[in-house]
Design a protein around this motif. Structure first.
Motif, PDB file in Angstrom:
ATOM      1  N   GLU A 162       3.489  -4.580   8.443  1.00 17.31           N
ATOM      2  CA  GLU A 162       3.808  -5.873   7.875  1.00 17.31           C
ATOM      3  C   GLU A 162       4.542  -5.777   6.570  1.00 17.31           C
ATOM      4  OE1 GLU A 162       2.568  -9.328   8.570  1.00 17.31           O
ATOM      5  OE2 GLU A 162       2.980  -8.305  10.355  1.00 17.31           O
ATOM      6  N   ALA A 163       4.390  -4.847   5.974  1.00 14.92           N
ATOM      7  CA  ALA A 163       5.295  -4.494   4.643  1.00 14.92           C
ATOM      8  C   ALA A 163       6.750  -4.228   4.976  1.00 14.92           C
ATOM      9  CB  ALA A 163       4.518  -3.575   3.733  1.00 14.92           C
ATOM     10  N   GLY A 164       7.019  -4.090   6.085  1.00 13.04           N
ATOM     11  CA  GLY A 164       8.564  -3.882   6.738  1.00 13.04           C
ATOM     12  C   GLY A 164       8.978  -2.698   6.290  1.00 13.04           C
ATOM     13  N   HIS A 165       8.143  -1.514   6.196  1.00 11.97           N
ATOM     14  CA  HIS A 165       8.571  -0.246   6.238  1.00 11.97           C
ATOM     15  C   HIS A 165       9.233   0.357   7.351  1.00 11.97           C
ATOM     16  CE1 HIS A 165       6.750  -0.078   2.514  1.00 11.97           C
ATOM     17  NE2 HIS A 165       5.327  -0.143   2.702  1.00 11.97           N
ATOM     18  N   GLU A 193      -0.928  -2.777   7.771  1.00 12.56           N
ATOM     19  CA  GLU A 193      -0.266  -3.355   6.662  1.00 12.56           C
ATOM     20  C   GLU A 193       1.035  -2.599   6.387  1.00 12.56           C
ATOM     21  OE1 GLU A 193      -3.352  -2.899   3.525  1.00 12.56           O
ATOM     22  OE2 GLU A 193      -4.850  -3.437   4.673  1.00 12.56           O
ATOM     23  N   GLN A 194       1.170  -1.157   6.699  1.00  8.88           N
ATOM     24  CA  GLN A 194       2.548  -0.723   6.349  1.00  8.88           C
ATOM     25  C   GLN A 194       3.580  -1.411   7.278  1.00  8.88           C
ATOM     26  OE1 GLN A 194       2.929   2.025   4.145  1.00  8.88           O
ATOM     27  NE2 GLN A 194       0.881   1.096   3.495  1.00  8.88           N
ATOM     28  N   PRO A 214       6.746   5.668   3.796  1.00  8.31           N
ATOM     29  CA  PRO A 214       5.667   4.793   4.365  1.00  8.31           C
ATOM     30  C   PRO A 214       5.922   4.260   5.767  1.00  8.31           C
ATOM     31  CG  PRO A 214       6.607   4.081   2.200  1.00  8.31           C
ATOM     32  CD  PRO A 214       7.078   5.252   2.539  1.00  8.31           C
ATOM     33  N   GLY A 215       6.924   4.157   6.276  1.00 14.94           N
ATOM     34  CA  GLY A 215       7.292   3.764   7.504  1.00 14.94           C
ATOM     35  C   GLY A 215       7.108   5.056   8.757  1.00 14.94           C
ATOM     36  N   CYS A 223      -0.766  -1.669  15.937  1.00 12.88           N
ATOM     37  CA  CYS A 223      -0.609  -2.088  14.537  1.00 12.88           C
ATOM     38  C   CYS A 223       0.843  -2.604  14.391  1.00 12.88           C
ATOM     39  CB  CYS A 223      -0.487  -0.688  13.935  1.00 12.88           C
ATOM     40  SG  CYS A 223       1.014   0.508  14.303  1.00 12.88           S
ATOM     41  N   MET A 250       0.665  -1.096   0.079  1.00 14.70           N
ATOM     42  CA  MET A 250       0.129  -0.078  -0.111  1.00 14.70           C
ATOM     43  C   MET A 250       0.801   1.142   0.094  1.00 14.70           C
ATOM     44  SD  MET A 250      -2.933   1.018   2.732  1.00 14.70           S
ATOM     45  CE  MET A 250      -3.972  -0.599   2.363  1.00 14.70           C
ATOM     46  N   SER A 251       0.626   2.018  -0.720  1.00 16.19           N
ATOM     47  CA  SER A 251       1.518   3.163  -0.947  1.00 16.19           C
ATOM     48  C   SER A 251       1.215   4.251   0.015  1.00 16.19           C
ATOM     49  CB  SER A 251       1.279   4.079  -2.411  1.00 16.19           C
ATOM     50  OG  SER A 251      -0.283   4.759  -2.283  1.00 16.19           O
TER      51      SER A 251
END
Length: 297
Positions: free
Chosen positions: A58-61, A55-56, A27-28, A93, A1-2
C-alpha cells in the motif's frame, strides 16, 4: 513502515535464525523475499504477516521495483515444494496484481471441468503448480503453468465458462510477461507451446493416427525430446489439478508415448511426406494392437 520493522515481523513469524536467509533491505523487494520464503514454509502465513506485507504494498514500494530483481524472488517461490503459497501470499497482500496482473485477473474466472462442473482458474492454477512441485518439475514447467491461461481472464461473459480465442489473447500477454522479467528462453518457449497445445493434448484420441503423428512433430517429440517431456509434465499437472484426479496417471501422455515408440524405427532420411505417412501407419498399427490397447485403457 521501514524494512527494519518488516524484518522484525519476519523474525517474529519464523524465528531469528531466518534473518540471515531473508537478507533483503529494499522495502518492496522484501515483500517478495518474504513471500518466496513463506512458500518454503509448512504453513500458510497468518493475518498479522499478511497485514505487514500489505502495508508495504500500500505504501507503493512495488511500483518502481525492478523486474530484474523481482524475478529471482519469483523463481525461489515457484521452485518451492508448494508454489501455491507464493501466489496465495502475493495475492493476500495485494502484491500479485502489482507484479503479475495478468495472473491476478484469473481468480474468480470460471472454466468448465468434468461434466457440468466448473473450476476457478486462479484456484486451479495454484493446484496445478503444487502438482508440478510434487513432481519436482523444472522452472520452465512451473512458469508455463503460471502463465499459459492468461488469455482467459477477459473472455466474453456470454461464453463463460468456455474461453473462445484465448490463445490469441494469451500470446501477447505471455510475450509481455517475458519481456518484463526476461526468464530463460526455455521458459518462454514452453509457455507459448503450452498455450497452444495443452488443450489439444487433453483431447488427443487413438482413433486418429494421422493427427497424432502431426502432433508429435509439432510438439518436438522427435527433434526436441526434453521439451516434449516437459510439456507432458505441464499437461499432466493441469490434468491432475482437477478434482478427483490427484495422483492419477495422465492417460494422454501414455497414449502419446505409445505413438512415439511406434515411430522409433522410421528412417529420418525419408522425405517429409513419406516420413509422416510411415509414422501415421506405425501409430495406427500400435493403437490397434491388443497389447497397446490394454496399456491405454
Amino acid at each position: 513502515m521501514s524494512g527494519k520493522t518488516l524484518r522484525r515481523g519476519f523474525a517474529m513469524a519464523f524465528g531469528p535464525d531466518s534473518l540471515f536467509d531473508y537478507g533483503q533491505t529494499d522495502p518492496g523487494l522484501s515483500v517478495l523475499r518474504m513471500a518466496a520464503l513463506l512458500a518454503e514454509a509448512e504453513d500458510d502465513p497468518d493475518e498479522e504477516t499478511l497485514d505487514l506485507l500489505f502495508e508495504q504494498v500500500e505504501a507503493g514500494h512495488l511500483v518502481d521495483a525492478d523486474p530484474a530483481r523481482i524475478w529471482p524472488e519469483l523463481v525461489r517461490g515457484l521452485m518451492s515444494p508448494a508454489p501455491s503459497r507464493l501466489i496465495k501470499t502475493l495475492r493476500g497482500c495485494g502484491a500479485l496484481v502489482e507484479i503479475l496482473p495478468e495472473v491476478a485477473a484469473l481468480f474468480g474466472v470460471p472454466q468448465i471441468s468434468d461434466g457440468e462442473d466448473e473450476v476457478d482458474l486462479g484456484e486451479h492454477l495454484m493446484r496445478s503448480l503444487d502438482t508440478a512441485g510434487k513432481r519436482g518439475a523444472p522452472l520452465a514447467v512451473r512458469f508455463a503453468l503460471l502463465v499459459m491461461n492468461v488469455g482467459k481472464s477477459d473472455s466474453p461473459r456470454e461464453h463463460l465458462p468456455v474461453h473462445y480465442r484465448h490463445v490469441e489473447r494469451g500470446r501477447p500477454r505471455i510475450e509481455e510477461i517475458c519481456a518484463r522479467f526476461r526468464p530463460p528462453a526455455e521458459c518462454r518457449t514452453l509457455a507459448l507451446l503450452a498455450l497452444t497445445e495443452c488443450e489439444r493434448v487433453h483431447r488427443v484420441s487413438k482413433m486418429r493416427a494421422g493427427p497424432v503423428a502431426l502432433m508429435l512433430e509439432r510438439l518436438g517429440a522427435f527433434d526436441a525430446p526434453e521439451r516434449f517431456q516437459e510439456l507432458m509434465i505441464v499437461c499432466a499437472s493441469d490434468f491432475c489439478a482437477h478434482a478427483g484426479r490427484e495422483g492419477k496417471p495422465y492417460p494422454k501422455a501414455a497414449l502419446l508415448e505409445i505413438a512415439l515408440k511406434a515411430c522409433a524405427d522410421i528412417a529420418e532420411n525419408d522425405s517429409p511426406e513419406a516420413r509422416q505417412s510411415a509414422r501415421a501407419e506405425a501409430i495406427a498399427r500400435a493403437f490397434r494392437s491388443e497389447r497397446w490397447a490394454s496399456e491405454v485403457g
